[in-house]
Design a protein around this motif. Structure first.
Motif, PDB file in Angstrom:
ATOM      1  N   CYS A   1      21.396  12.796  -2.991  1.00  0.00           N
ATOM      2  CA  CYS A   1      19.396  12.780  -2.501  1.00  0.00           C
ATOM      3  C   CYS A   1      19.106  11.604  -2.119  1.00  0.00           C
ATOM      4  O   CYS A   1      19.709  10.365  -2.853  1.00  0.00           O
ATOM      5  N   ALA A   2      18.519  11.229  -1.590  1.00  0.00           N
ATOM      6  CA  ALA A   2      17.706   9.934  -1.237  1.00  0.00           C
ATOM      7  C   ALA A   2      17.124   9.224  -2.395  1.00  0.00           C
ATOM      8  O   ALA A   2      17.373   8.298  -2.024  1.00  0.00           O
ATOM      9  N   GLU A   3      16.360   9.872  -2.658  1.00  0.00           N
ATOM     10  CA  GLU A   3      15.177   9.470  -4.116  1.00  0.00           C
ATOM     11  C   GLU A   3      16.856   8.351  -4.487  1.00  0.00           C
ATOM     12  O   GLU A   3      16.849   7.465  -5.652  1.00  0.00           O
ATOM     13  N   ARG A   4      17.722   9.373  -5.354  1.00  0.00           N
ATOM     14  CA  ARG A   4      19.272   8.519  -6.744  1.00  0.00           C
ATOM     15  C   ARG A   4      19.401   7.351  -5.461  1.00  0.00           C
ATOM     16  O   ARG A   4      19.719   6.114  -5.773  1.00  0.00           O
ATOM     17  N   VAL A   5      19.867   7.720  -3.688  1.00  0.00           N
ATOM     18  CA  VAL A   5      20.920   6.665  -3.382  1.00  0.00           C
ATOM     19  C   VAL A   5      19.366   5.866  -3.233  1.00  0.00           C
ATOM     20  O   VAL A   5      20.291   3.934  -3.735  1.00  0.00           O
TER      21      VAL A   5
ATOM     22  N   MET B   1       1.091  -0.912  -0.017  1.00  0.00           N
ATOM     23  CA  MET B   1       0.129  -0.046   0.092  1.00  0.00           C
ATOM     24  C   MET B   1       1.031   1.318  -0.158  1.00  0.00           C
ATOM     25  O   MET B   1       1.939   1.228   0.677  1.00  0.00           O
ATOM     26  N   LYS B   2       0.089   2.353  -0.501  1.00  0.00           N
ATOM     27  CA  LYS B   2       0.693   3.482  -0.053  1.00  0.00           C
ATOM     28  C   LYS B   2       1.451   4.317   1.107  1.00  0.00           C
ATOM     29  O   LYS B   2       2.891   4.690   1.133  1.00  0.00           O
ATOM     30  N   ASP B   3       0.264   3.888   1.367  1.00  0.00           N
ATOM     31  CA  ASP B   3       0.680   3.884   2.742  1.00  0.00           C
ATOM     32  C   ASP B   3       2.480   3.734   3.827  1.00  0.00           C
ATOM     33  O   ASP B   3       2.340   4.102   4.648  1.00  0.00           O
ATOM     34  N   GLN B   4       2.164   2.278   3.859  1.00  0.00           N
ATOM     35  CA  GLN B   4       2.869   1.611   4.115  1.00  0.00           C
ATOM     36  C   GLN B   4       4.807   1.825   3.561  1.00  0.00           C
ATOM     37  O   GLN B   4       5.241   2.230   4.352  1.00  0.00           O
ATOM     38  N   LEU B   5       4.709   2.092   2.137  1.00  0.00           N
ATOM     39  CA  LEU B   5       5.727   3.416   1.142  1.00  0.00           C
ATOM     40  C   LEU B   5       6.011   4.341   1.502  1.00  0.00           C
ATOM     41  O   LEU B   5       7.390   4.393   2.063  1.00  0.00           O
ATOM     42  N   ILE B   6       5.397   4.936   1.952  1.00  0.00           N
ATOM     43  CA  ILE B   6       5.183   6.357   2.634  1.00  0.00           C
ATOM     44  C   ILE B   6       5.744   6.087   4.010  1.00  0.00           C
ATOM     45  O   ILE B   6       6.690   6.810   4.854  1.00  0.00           O
ATOM     46  N   GLU B   7       5.483   5.257   5.207  1.00  0.00           N
ATOM     47  CA  GLU B   7       6.104   5.089   6.254  1.00  0.00           C
ATOM     48  C   GLU B   7       7.616   4.336   6.245  1.00  0.00           C
ATOM     49  O   GLU B   7       8.240   4.716   6.900  1.00  0.00           O
ATOM     50  N   GLU B   8       7.761   3.864   5.125  1.00  0.00           N
ATOM     51  CA  GLU B   8       9.364   3.479   5.218  1.00  0.00           C
ATOM     52  C   GLU B   8      10.289   4.055   4.224  1.00  0.00           C
ATOM     53  O   GLU B   8      11.104   3.991   5.688  1.00  0.00           O
ATOM     54  N   ALA B   9       9.769   4.912   3.805  1.00  0.00           N
ATOM     55  CA  ALA B   9      10.434   6.766   3.288  1.00  0.00           C
ATOM     56  C   ALA B   9      10.279   7.162   5.234  1.00  0.00           C
ATOM     57  O   ALA B   9      11.728   7.729   5.085  1.00  0.00           O
ATOM     58  N   LYS B  10       9.597   7.034   5.861  1.00  0.00           N
ATOM     59  CA  LYS B  10       9.999   8.127   6.587  1.00  0.00           C
ATOM     60  C   LYS B  10      11.041   7.449   8.239  1.00  0.00           C
ATOM     61  O   LYS B  10      11.465   8.334   8.353  1.00  0.00           O
ATOM     62  N   GLN B  11      11.082   5.979   8.046  1.00  0.00           N
ATOM     63  CA  GLN B  11      11.984   5.660   8.781  1.00  0.00           C
ATOM     64  C   GLN B  11      13.149   5.823   8.350  1.00  0.00           C
ATOM     65  O   GLN B  11      14.265   5.965   9.448  1.00  0.00           O
ATOM     66  N   ILE B  12      13.694   5.176   6.866  1.00  0.00           N
ATOM     67  CA  ILE B  12      14.929   5.556   6.411  1.00  0.00           C
ATOM     68  C   ILE B  12      15.751   7.198   6.355  1.00  0.00           C
ATOM     69  O   ILE B  12      16.328   6.880   6.061  1.00  0.00           O
TER      70      ILE B  12
ATOM     71  N   GLU C   1      15.654   8.424   9.286  1.00  0.00           N
ATOM     72  CA  GLU C   1      16.093   8.797  10.454  1.00  0.00           C
ATOM     73  C   GLU C   1      17.494   8.945   9.867  1.00  0.00           C
ATOM     74  O   GLU C   1      18.701   9.236  10.395  1.00  0.00           O
ATOM     75  N   ASN C   2      18.200   7.648   8.818  1.00  0.00           N
ATOM     76  CA  ASN C   2      19.571   7.587   9.309  1.00  0.00           C
ATOM     77  C   ASN C   2      20.723   8.349   7.401  1.00  0.00           C
ATOM     78  O   ASN C   2      21.064   8.664   7.571  1.00  0.00           O
ATOM     79  N   ALA C   3      19.410   9.754   7.677  1.00  0.00           N
ATOM     80  CA  ALA C   3      20.004  10.809   6.730  1.00  0.00           C
ATOM     81  C   ALA C   3      21.625  11.388   7.575  1.00  0.00           C
ATOM     82  O   ALA C   3      21.433  11.219   8.702  1.00  0.00           O
ATOM     83  N   HIS C   4      22.452  11.270   6.728  1.00  0.00           N
ATOM     84  CA  HIS C   4      23.859  12.012   7.005  1.00  0.00           C
ATOM     85  C   HIS C   4      23.765  13.779   6.045  1.00  0.00           C
ATOM     86  O   HIS C   4      24.148  13.982   5.250  1.00  0.00           O
ATOM     87  N   VAL C   5      23.048  14.060   7.788  1.00  0.00           N
ATOM     88  CA  VAL C   5      22.606  15.661   7.099  1.00  0.00           C
ATOM     89  C   VAL C   5      23.774  17.067   8.309  1.00  0.00           C
ATOM     90  O   VAL C   5      22.703  17.546   8.011  1.00  0.00           O
ATOM     91  N   PRO C   6      24.732  16.236   8.102  1.00  0.00           N
ATOM     92  CA  PRO C   6      25.513  17.467   8.806  1.00  0.00           C
ATOM     93  C   PRO C   6      25.312  18.905   8.776  1.00  0.00           C
ATOM     94  O   PRO C   6      25.479  20.108   9.304  1.00  0.00           O
ATOM     95  N   TYR C   7      25.396  19.221   7.243  1.00  0.00           N
ATOM     96  CA  TYR C   7      24.895  20.766   6.758  1.00  0.00           C
ATOM     97  C   TYR C   7      23.525  21.204   6.502  1.00  0.00           C
ATOM     98  O   TYR C   7      23.737  22.450   7.040  1.00  0.00           O
ATOM     99  N   SER C   8      22.942  20.513   6.128  1.00  0.00           N
ATOM    100  CA  SER C   8      21.768  21.385   5.230  1.00  0.00           C
ATOM    101  C   SER C   8      21.083  20.542   6.693  1.00  0.00           C
ATOM    102  O   SER C   8      19.995  21.157   7.362  1.00  0.00           O
ATOM    103  N   LYS C   9      20.719  19.710   7.536  1.00  0.00           N
ATOM    104  CA  LYS C   9      19.800  18.939   8.836  1.00  0.00           C
ATOM    105  C   LYS C   9      18.692  18.829   7.956  1.00  0.00           C
ATOM    106  O   LYS C   9      17.309  19.212   9.192  1.00  0.00           O
ATOM    107  N   PHE C  10      18.384  19.039   7.188  1.00  0.00           N
ATOM    108  CA  PHE C  10      16.680  18.362   6.486  1.00  0.00           C
ATOM    109  C   PHE C  10      17.651  17.162   6.034  1.00  0.00           C
ATOM    110  O   PHE C  10      17.736  16.874   5.272  1.00  0.00           O
ATOM    111  N   ARG C  11      16.568  16.173   5.952  1.00  0.00           N
ATOM    112  CA  ARG C  11      16.327  14.589   6.180  1.00  0.00           C
ATOM    113  C   ARG C  11      15.397  14.584   5.004  1.00  0.00           C
ATOM    114  O   ARG C  11      14.420  14.945   5.558  1.00  0.00           O
TER     115      ARG C  11
END
Ligand code: THU
Length: 135
Positions: A53-57, A2-13, A15-25
């Motif tokens: 970016c997250a999408e490209r990773v 389901m769409k909602d499940q996939l969005i939930e997975e995106a929200k979970q990952i 949290e692992n963003a490496h963003v010391p510069y922008s602080k934008f996860r």
């Protein structure tokens, strides 16, 4: 899935963003036609321009694992509106996604917007424009 499940997975990952510069996860979850999910977060670098970016990773993880057939992707960030992918990610998506692939954009307030690849980047530059023999 389901769409909602996939969005939930995106929200979970996200949290692992490496963003010391922008602080934008940002998080992305990519569903293959066979039902596998590849997840990615944005990864920044002290040499700013080599950040990814997250999408490209998520897409590069899938392609490098040998998966090339995609059904949909979800992207999540802490934005006022559902997060719009950057131009570079749109171009990379258009390399691998059919025009009908659904792209679910979301934020942390549960606002979502679903658009197709063709709507996200119409008239995109493609392999066929290179006029190679393979086409
Ligand atoms: N970013 C993404 O990962 N995806 C998007 O769709 C928009 C922007 C990242 C790149 C950079 O690490 C941070 O967000 C701020 O631009």
């Amino acid at each position: 899935m389901m769409k909602d499940q996939l969005i939930e997975e995106a929200k979970q990952i996200r949290e692992n963003a490496h963003v010391p510069y922008s602080k934008f996860r940002v998080g992305a979850a990519l569903l293959t036609k066979s039902g596998k999910v590849y997840k990615g977060c944005n990864i920044e670098n002290a040499a700013y321009s080599v950040s990814c970016c997250a999408e490209r990773v998520a897409i590069f993880k899938a392609i490098s694992a040998g998966d090339t057939e995609f059904k949909e992707i979800a992207v999540a960030a802490d934005t006022k509106r559902p997060v719009p992918p950057c131009g570079s990610c749109r171009q990379v998506m258009s390399e691998f996604f059919d025009g009908s692939v659904n792209i679910h954009l979301s934020n942390l307030n549960a606002d979502t917007k679903t658009i197709t690849m063709e709507e996200l980047l119409p008239f995109s530059f493609k392999l066929s424009d290179l006029d190679k023999k393979e086409n």
